[in-house]
Design an enzyme around this catalytic site. Structure first.
Site, PDB file in Angstrom:
ATOM      1  N   ASP A 107       1.881   0.597  -5.045  1.00  0.00           N
ATOM      2  CA  ASP A 107       2.348  -0.807  -5.558  1.00  0.00           C
ATOM      3  C   ASP A 107       3.801  -1.815  -6.053  1.00  0.00           C
ATOM      4  O   ASP A 107       4.275  -2.874  -5.799  1.00  0.00           O
ATOM      5  CB  ASP A 107       1.071  -1.513  -5.109  1.00  0.00           C
ATOM      6  CG  ASP A 107       0.053  -1.884  -6.084  1.00  0.00           C
ATOM      7  OD1 ASP A 107       0.930  -1.849  -6.903  1.00  0.00           O
ATOM      8  OD2 ASP A 107      -0.660  -2.349  -5.379  1.00  0.00           O
ATOM      9  N   HIS A 122       0.736   8.946  -7.649  1.00  0.00           N
ATOM     10  CA  HIS A 122       1.097   9.330  -6.376  1.00  0.00           C
ATOM     11  C   HIS A 122       2.573   8.852  -6.040  1.00  0.00           C
ATOM     12  O   HIS A 122       3.239   8.609  -5.007  1.00  0.00           O
ATOM     13  CB  HIS A 122       0.102   8.853  -5.605  1.00  0.00           C
ATOM     14  CG  HIS A 122      -1.105   9.793  -5.759  1.00  0.00           C
ATOM     15  ND1 HIS A 122      -2.448   8.625  -5.132  1.00  0.00           N
ATOM     16  CD2 HIS A 122      -1.548  10.459  -6.180  1.00  0.00           C
ATOM     17  CE1 HIS A 122      -3.377   9.498  -5.159  1.00  0.00           C
ATOM     18  NE2 HIS A 122      -2.772  10.975  -5.915  1.00  0.00           N
ATOM     19  N   CYS A 153      20.913   9.729   1.714  1.00  0.00           N
ATOM     20  CA  CYS A 153      21.446   9.724  -0.402  1.00  0.00           C
ATOM     21  C   CYS A 153      23.346   9.788  -0.237  1.00  0.00           C
ATOM     22  O   CYS A 153      23.699  10.287   0.228  1.00  0.00           O
ATOM     23  CB  CYS A 153      21.110  11.195  -0.934  1.00  0.00           C
ATOM     24  SG  CYS A 153      21.546  11.781  -2.182  1.00  0.00           S
ATOM     25  N   GLY A 193     -11.228  -0.380  -9.309  1.00  0.00           N
ATOM     26  CA  GLY A 193     -11.166   0.073  -7.419  1.00  0.00           C
ATOM     27  C   GLY A 193     -10.538   1.456  -6.877  1.00  0.00           C
ATOM     28  O   GLY A 193      -9.597   1.250  -5.701  1.00  0.00           O
ATOM     29  N   THR A 194     -11.344   2.522  -7.237  1.00  0.00           N
ATOM     30  CA  THR A 194     -11.378   3.590  -6.094  1.00  0.00           C
ATOM     31  C   THR A 194     -12.258   3.975  -5.723  1.00  0.00           C
ATOM     32  O   THR A 194     -13.133   3.083  -5.687  1.00  0.00           O
ATOM     33  CB  THR A 194     -10.704   5.124  -6.786  1.00  0.00           C
ATOM     34  OG1 THR A 194     -10.501   5.841  -5.746  1.00  0.00           O
ATOM     35  CG2 THR A 194     -11.273   5.520  -8.229  1.00  0.00           C
ATOM     36  N   PRO A 220     -16.953  -3.154  -6.101  1.00  0.00           N
ATOM     37  CA  PRO A 220     -18.165  -3.489  -5.250  1.00  0.00           C
ATOM     38  C   PRO A 220     -18.778  -2.382  -4.872  1.00  0.00           C
ATOM     39  O   PRO A 220     -20.083  -3.151  -4.641  1.00  0.00           O
ATOM     40  CB  PRO A 220     -17.546  -5.137  -4.245  1.00  0.00           C
ATOM     41  CG  PRO A 220     -16.028  -4.686  -4.386  1.00  0.00           C
ATOM     42  CD  PRO A 220     -15.571  -3.575  -5.612  1.00  0.00           C
TER      43      PRO A 220
HETATM   44  N1  APR Z   1     -12.327  -4.869  -6.363  1.00  0.00           N
HETATM   45  C1  APR Z   1     -12.570  -3.806  -7.383  1.00  0.00           C
HETATM   46  N2  APR Z   1     -12.394  -2.722  -6.285  1.00  0.00           N
HETATM   47  C2  APR Z   1     -12.519  -3.301  -5.027  1.00  0.00           C
HETATM   48  C3  APR Z   1     -12.352  -4.228  -5.147  1.00  0.00           C
HETATM   49  C4  APR Z   1     -11.712  -5.546  -5.646  1.00  0.00           C
HETATM   50  N3  APR Z   1     -11.513  -6.887  -5.186  1.00  0.00           N
HETATM   51  N4  APR Z   1     -12.370  -4.034  -3.174  1.00  0.00           N
HETATM   52  C5  APR Z   1     -11.810  -2.740  -2.882  1.00  0.00           C
HETATM   53  N5  APR Z   1     -12.143  -2.329  -3.820  1.00  0.00           N
HETATM   54  C6  APR Z   1     -12.455  -1.222  -3.941  1.00  0.00           C
HETATM   55  C7  APR Z   1     -13.634  -1.190  -2.231  1.00  0.00           C
HETATM   56  O1  APR Z   1     -14.352  -0.960  -2.500  1.00  0.00           O
HETATM   57  C8  APR Z   1     -12.865   1.322  -2.506  1.00  0.00           C
HETATM   58  O2  APR Z   1     -13.828   1.582  -2.691  1.00  0.00           O
HETATM   59  O3  APR Z   1     -11.742  -0.668  -3.720  1.00  0.00           O
HETATM   60  C9  APR Z   1     -11.780   0.943  -3.050  1.00  0.00           C
HETATM   61  C10 APR Z   1     -10.426   1.316  -2.272  1.00  0.00           C
HETATM   62  O4  APR Z   1     -11.049   2.963  -1.881  1.00  0.00           O
HETATM   63  P1  APR Z   1      -9.134   3.291  -1.180  1.00  0.00           P
HETATM   64  O5  APR Z   1      -9.270   2.852   0.130  1.00  0.00           O
HETATM   65  O6  APR Z   1     -10.175   4.659  -0.316  1.00  0.00           O
HETATM   66  O7  APR Z   1      -8.418   3.969  -2.103  1.00  0.00           O
HETATM   67  P2  APR Z   1      -7.953   4.735  -3.185  1.00  0.00           P
HETATM   68  O8  APR Z   1      -9.654   5.319  -3.511  1.00  0.00           O
HETATM   69  O9  APR Z   1      -7.805   3.917  -4.576  1.00  0.00           O
HETATM   70  O10 APR Z   1      -7.582   6.046  -2.514  1.00  0.00           O
HETATM   71  C11 APR Z   1      -7.200   7.084  -3.383  1.00  0.00           C
HETATM   72  O11 APR Z   1      -6.013   7.501  -0.851  1.00  0.00           O
HETATM   73  O12 APR Z   1      -4.929   7.980   0.780  1.00  0.00           O
HETATM   74  C12 APR Z   1      -5.149   7.714  -1.164  1.00  0.00           C
HETATM   75  O13 APR Z   1      -2.825   8.541  -1.341  1.00  0.00           O
HETATM   76  C13 APR Z   1      -3.734   7.185  -0.936  1.00  0.00           C
HETATM   77  O14 APR Z   1      -3.649   6.400  -3.991  1.00  0.00           O
HETATM   78  C14 APR Z   1      -4.241   6.702  -2.308  1.00  0.00           C
HETATM   79  C15 APR Z   1      -5.748   7.593  -2.126  1.00  0.00           C
END
Ligand code: APR
Length: 250
Positions: A107, A122, A153, A193-194, A220
């Protein structure tokens, strides 16, 4: 109420004692900026899931559909602003001579929050790549109407695609190697946040921990990384990361 407690004390102690820091972020870090996460509520677009659109097969089948989805997502990203979590990560960078941010997010919000020593694992939603000549370029400032035809292009006329690593594709050259190498020598790894559902990014953190880094997770919800972590801060990153930064000696 401000985020506080013994877990925060412990996390601050770890960071204060570390000489190098790797921060690994995912979509949750941008959730408080209003950008839908992939696996949470609000990630759907016209009833498609991300896994159905972010693939080379989906692009080969219907590039117009995939571009419509990316224009929708890009507009959300452009209209969003970095939140307190992004700013705290940029603040952490100033405290560590040896620092790397590896983000799974496309983003651009970390960059807008002034993070500089970073890898976009990514790719970026703001860049295109030509399927013909391979040129990577900035997309126009305005994403334009969602249903405009797929862009071409300028130099060669080839079909452009988003410069993003899709499901089933390899990573851009050198990116993973750099992240793994840094993780293996880091004193601390801070994950935020993953969902840790996508590998290898999750493996970067766990491999670093296996090589001696202390591991802190901010989420969380419980994940594989929060279970493995030395400290789990079970709170939104926009609250816990500024609180953590404020605990560090200047
Ligand atoms: N603060 C911290 N974590 C949070 C918050 C917050 N305010 N809100 C949500 N989360 C957490 C959720 O609990 C979840 O575990 O963020 C996580 C988001 O998970 P995904 O939606 O799976 O995102 P991500 O882990 O970045 O996904 C990885 O998958 O499709 C793809 O390529 C895409 O880069 C992405 C990859």
């Amino acid at each position: 109420m401000a985020f506080d407690g013994p877990d925060l004390d412990r996390a601050a102690e770890i960071l204060a004692g570390a000489e190098s820091l790797l921060v690994l972020t995912g979509a949750g870090v941008s959730a408080e900026s209003g950008i839908p996460t992939f696996r949470g509520a609000g990630g759907l677009w016209r009833n498609f899931r991300a896994e159905e659109l972010a693939t080379p097969e989906a692009f080969a089948r219907d590039p117009g559909l995939v571009w419509s989805w990316y224009r929708w997502r890009r507009r959300i990203c452009l209209e969003a602003s970095p939140n307190a979590g992004h700013l705290a990560i940029a603040g952490l960078e100033d405290r560590f001579p040896s620092f790397l941010l590896a983000t799974q997010n496309v983003d651009g919000l970390h960059r807008r929050a002034s993070s500089r020593r970073m890898l976009e694992l990514h790719g970026s939603i703001h860049h295109s790549r030509c399927t013909g000549c391979g040129t990577v370029a900035d997309l126009p400032a305005d994403p334009g109407p969602e249903d405009a035809p797929p862009p071409r292009c300028a130099p060669c006329g080839g079909l452009l695609r988003p410069h993003i690593v899709w499901f089933g594709e390899g990573y851009h050259e050198g990116v993973l190697e750099t992240a793994f190498a840094f993780a293996r020598t880091a004193g601390a790894i801070l994950v935020a946040g993953t969902s840790a559902m996508v590998w290898p990014p999750a493996a970067i953190a766990l491999d670093g921990q296996a090589h001696g880094a202390a591991l802190i997770d901010v989420n969380p919800e419980e994940t594989e990384i929060s279970r493995a972590a030395d400290v789990w801060l079970a709170a939104p990153s926009g609250e816990s990361l500024p609180a953590l930064l404020a605990r560090l000696p200047r």
